[in-house]
Design a protein around this motif. Structure first.
Motif, PDB file in Angstrom:
ATOM      1  N   ALA A  91       0.954  -0.983   0.043  1.00 47.35           N
ATOM      2  CA  ALA A  91      -0.065  -0.002  -0.056  1.00 47.35           C
ATOM      3  C   ALA A  91       0.817   1.264   0.029  1.00 47.35           C
ATOM      4  CB  ALA A  91      -0.904  -0.030   1.387  1.00 47.35           C
ATOM      5  N   GLY A  92       0.381   2.270  -0.297  1.00 50.75           N
ATOM      6  CA  GLY A  92       1.070   3.760  -0.460  1.00 50.75           C
ATOM      7  C   GLY A  92       0.551   4.446   0.779  1.00 50.75           C
ATOM      8  N   ASP A 204       5.358   2.377  -0.928  1.00 49.85           N
ATOM      9  CA  ASP A 204       5.749   3.807  -1.196  1.00 49.85           C
ATOM     10  C   ASP A 204       4.981   4.852  -0.624  1.00 49.85           C
ATOM     11  OD1 ASP A 204       3.615   2.464  -3.001  1.00 49.85           O
ATOM     12  OD2 ASP A 204       2.887   4.599  -3.393  1.00 49.85           O
ATOM     13  N   LEU A 206       2.751   8.431  -0.894  1.00 49.15           N
ATOM     14  CA  LEU A 206       2.285   9.576  -1.652  1.00 49.15           C
ATOM     15  C   LEU A 206       2.693  10.998  -1.301  1.00 49.15           C
ATOM     16  CD1 LEU A 206       0.549   6.852  -2.138  1.00 49.15           C
ATOM     17  CD2 LEU A 206      -1.209   8.588  -3.530  1.00 49.15           C
TER      18      LEU A 206
END
Ligand code: HPA
Length: 234
Positions: A91-92, A204, A206
């Protein structure tokens, strides 16, 4: 045998791990399970059943996004009597406090998907995790010093949304991370009265635009996988 899963009755265990990537399913089967039997290779969406610490568990790739996951999870619940489904994915991060490789346990999932809009005729449904699976995973994570973040996520239909700032709305309402499958998994578990949980590692951000390397993803994935298998076999 169902349309997308070429298994015989009894081939699939009552508890199934659900990675998005079918090659992850193969990796899990080959490295973590004993007495492995591959029950599906339709569309290369591999599915395996084996033993983990003497307990029967299956692992089934779902593909990316809710429409793909929905096909496999519908068939697992409806045609193969699966009782517990544990998604393991990435998930980001949407919040400052989350870092690469952190573990998120998804308590509930908001979504921008059309799937529940269609299913509920424009009404909203609150897709939530199984409390019992969540508690088992959380307790097991603490005993392994994993410090999981437990909270809401957003399941999006778009990895590349038209508005690249769209995630900020979900972040304002406290969503920890964005992924693409959890809301449909939790909705189907509610529909079929089964148990579901999503364990996610942050791949990652955002906010900072950092991304994990392939090696970091593997280490984080292994920790999450251990936790998923322990939760599955409690
Ligand atoms: N967006 C959607 N899904 C994801 C992301 C993301 O940034 N990272 C991992 N899964």
């Amino acid at each position: 045998m169902s349309i997308h899963i070429a298994a015989k009755p009894g081939d699939i265990a009552e508890t199934v791990l659900l990675p998005g990537d079918p090659l992850r399913a193969q990796f899990i089967a080959e490295t973590m399970l004993q007495d492995v039997h591959q029950y599906n290779r339709v569309r290369n969406m591999f599915g395996y059943t084996g033993l983990y610490q003497g307990r029967r568990v299956s692992v089934q790739g779902t593909g990316m996004g809710m429409p793909s996951l929905s096909i496999y999870v519908n068939e697992l619940f409806q045609d193969f009597g699966v009782k517990r489904a544990i998604r393991i994915g990435t998930a980001g991060a949407l919040q400052e406090g989350l870092h690469l490789r952190d573990l998120v346990i998804a308590l509930a999932a908001s979504t921008d998907s059309g799937m529940n809009q269609i299913r509920f005729g424009g009404r909203t449904f609150a897709p939530a995790a199984s409390f019992s699976l969540l508690k088992t995973a959380y307790d097991a994570a603490l005993t392994r010093s994993l410090s999981p973040h437990v909270g809401t996520v957003v399941s999006s239909d778009s990895f590349y949304p038209e508005d690249p700032e769209e995630w900020k709305l979900w972040a304002r309402f406290g969503c920890l991370a964005v992924e693409m499958e959890c809301a449909e998994l939790y909705t189907l578990a509610a529909k079929y009265r089964r148990e579901a949980l999503a364990l996610l590692t942050i791949s990652d951000s955002l906010i900072s635009h950092e991304q994990t390397t392939a090696e970091e993803r593997q280490t984080a994935f292994t920790q999450m996988l251990d936790l998923a298998l322990i939760t599955a076999c409690q």
